[in-house]
Design an enzyme around this catalytic site. Structure first.
Site: not given
Ligand code: KE4
Length: 429
Positions: A144, A239, A267
């Site tokens: 993701y 990523d 993060k």
């Molecule tokens: P954000 O747009 O949520 O800040 O980041 C997206 C993203 C990009 N790349 C990786 C490897 C990620 O894990 C994420 C977001 N992680 C999720 C956890 N599975 C955020 C939690 C959520 O979607 O509420």
């Protein structure tokens, strides 16, 4: 456990917020039950609006590395706020944060700050396409990278297929140039390049997967993808939104010895404040507006409060050379303790850890890709999740997530979690 206030707030929230939450996984859809509204957090624990306190292994999905409400982070944000919350102009803090990221991640020569991981990976792929003049990208099934249209592609029926929309609202053309391949399958990457010669701008991947549960790359996989990109004139976008400054100071690239052309972060570099970044080779990043022709912009990019929190977080890392060894040692005590307890009960449970990131599957063998992850016993995970919650331990409300520990999770915390975990496993049966 009394959760009446969470339940009341959720009932109201669903009237004005889709599903009552601002990000789907928070709604407990995968595990059922009452999502907890969190009132406050400190160190390794969070406390919900009913006054129940839990040892927290979600850590804002990996954003919290040093513990909740860490004094250095709080002071940095408070001081920054007193000087103004946003200027829409360059600040020294953005420069300092970019310099620190360049200093810690060997493949990074330039950085562009944005406000989320989604924005970071969306922008990195636009840059990869702009720099190579190619349109196709390869993503891995189960990884993701945020919710940009081109990345919301589901795997087709083949091994490395052109994507189909993974959600309503993504038009087929938006994913028509997204090839989806299984994780840990180097042959699929090589076949993608054979099937789309000269058309693939980049391969984007999670170096340690954390969005289909915790899944590590098999030996040689990342090196193989790197070689396939080099042999075919494509870029490797790693990523590290989740793994960056989480599994090592230099992220998964340092830990696993692979070098990205472009890297995305999020993060930890904001330690709970909204920050993302894409970064990498100077010859590529120099092509981003205004120095180059690849456009990307953001009102709050490099926000003073977010950069203050990120700088404080990276300074704490630099001041603590033993941090990641401690985090991994405690994560392994947790994983080994839980899998040993399960084994004694005849429950198939496997797990792994890398720095402050870990995960469990109710399965006989560690999954290597999303298909295998989906064959794990997620119903049993849901029961384990709730049994732990009743014991005051808060895991991710989905078996398709990773877990995290912070510098505030001391040995007593780990022991308390293991005791709770053993009781929870007996209840899960
Ligand atoms: P954000 O747009 O949520 O800040 O980041 C997206 C993203 C990009 N790349 C990786 C490897 C990620 O894990 C994420 C977001 N992680 C999720 C956890 N599975 C955020 C939690 C959520 O979607 O509420």
């Amino acid at each position: 456990m009394n959760v009446s206030r969470s339940r009341e707030l959720m009932e109201r929230a669903t009237r004005v917020i889709p599903g009552g939450v601002n990000s789907p996984v928070r709604a407990f859809g995968s595990v059922g039950g009452d999502a907890r509204f969190i009132a406050e957090a400190s160190g390794a624990t969070v406390t919900d609006v009913d006054g129940n306190t839990y040892v927290d292994y979600v850590a804002s999905w990996g954003a919290i590395l040093h513990g909740h409400a860490h004094p250095a982070i709080v002071d940095a944000v408070r001081t920054a706020a007193g000087r103004g919350t946003s200027f829409g102009a360059p600040t020294e803090a953005e420069l300092l944060l970019a310099e620190r990221i360049c200093a810690r991640v060997a493949s990074v020569e330039m950085v562009r700050l944005v406000s989320s991981g989604t924005e970071a990976t969306m922008s990195a792929l636009r840059l990869a396409r702009g720099a190579t003049g190619r349109d196709r990208i390869v993503k891995l099934d189960g990884c993701y990278h945020g919710h940009a249209d081109a990345l919301l592609a589901a795997a087709g029926s083949g091994v490395a297929t052109l994507g189909i929309p993974g959600t309503l609202g993504v038009p087929a053309p938006a994913v028509a140039d997204t090839i989806v391949a299984p994780y840990n399958d180097l042959g699929a990457i090589e076949r993608a390049f054979e099937d789309h010669p000269g058309q693939i701008a980049a391969v984007v991947l999670e170096p340690i997967a954390g969005n289909m549960g915790f899944i590590e790359p098999v030996d040689g996989y990342l090196a193989g993808v790197r070689a396939a990109c080099d042999a075919n004139g494509a870029l490797l976008v790693i990523d590290e939104v989740m793994t960056g400054f989480r599994v090592a100071a230099g992220g998964a690239q340092e830990r696993l010895g692979v070098r990205a052309d472009l890297t995305t972060f999020g993060k930890v570099i904001g330690h709970g404040l909204p920050v993302g970044a894409y970064a990498g080779r100077r010859d590529l990043m120099a092509q981003v507006a205004p120095s180059g022709g690849v456009y990307q912009a953001g009102t709050l990019s490099g926000n003073p409060l977010a950069t203050a929190a990120g700088l404080a977080a990276l300074e704490l890392i630099e001041a603590d050379p033993g941090l990641y060894a401690r985090l991994e040692s405690r994560a392994r005590v947790l994983v080994d303790g839980l899998t040993d307890a399960a084994r004694r009960l005849g429950i198939p449970l496997v797990g792994g850890a890398a720095g402050g990131m870990w995960g469990l599957f109710f399965a006989e063998h560690a999954p290597r890709d999303r298909a295998a992850a989906s064959r794990a016993d997620h119903e049993r995970y849901a029961r384990f999740f709730h049994a732990l919650l009743e014991e005051g331990v808060y895991l991710a409300p989905s078996g398709y997530e990773a877990a995290f520990i912070t510098a505030a999770h001391d040995d007593a915390c780990i022991e308390r979690t293991l005791d709770a975990g053993r009781r929870a496993l007996e209840r899960v049966g």
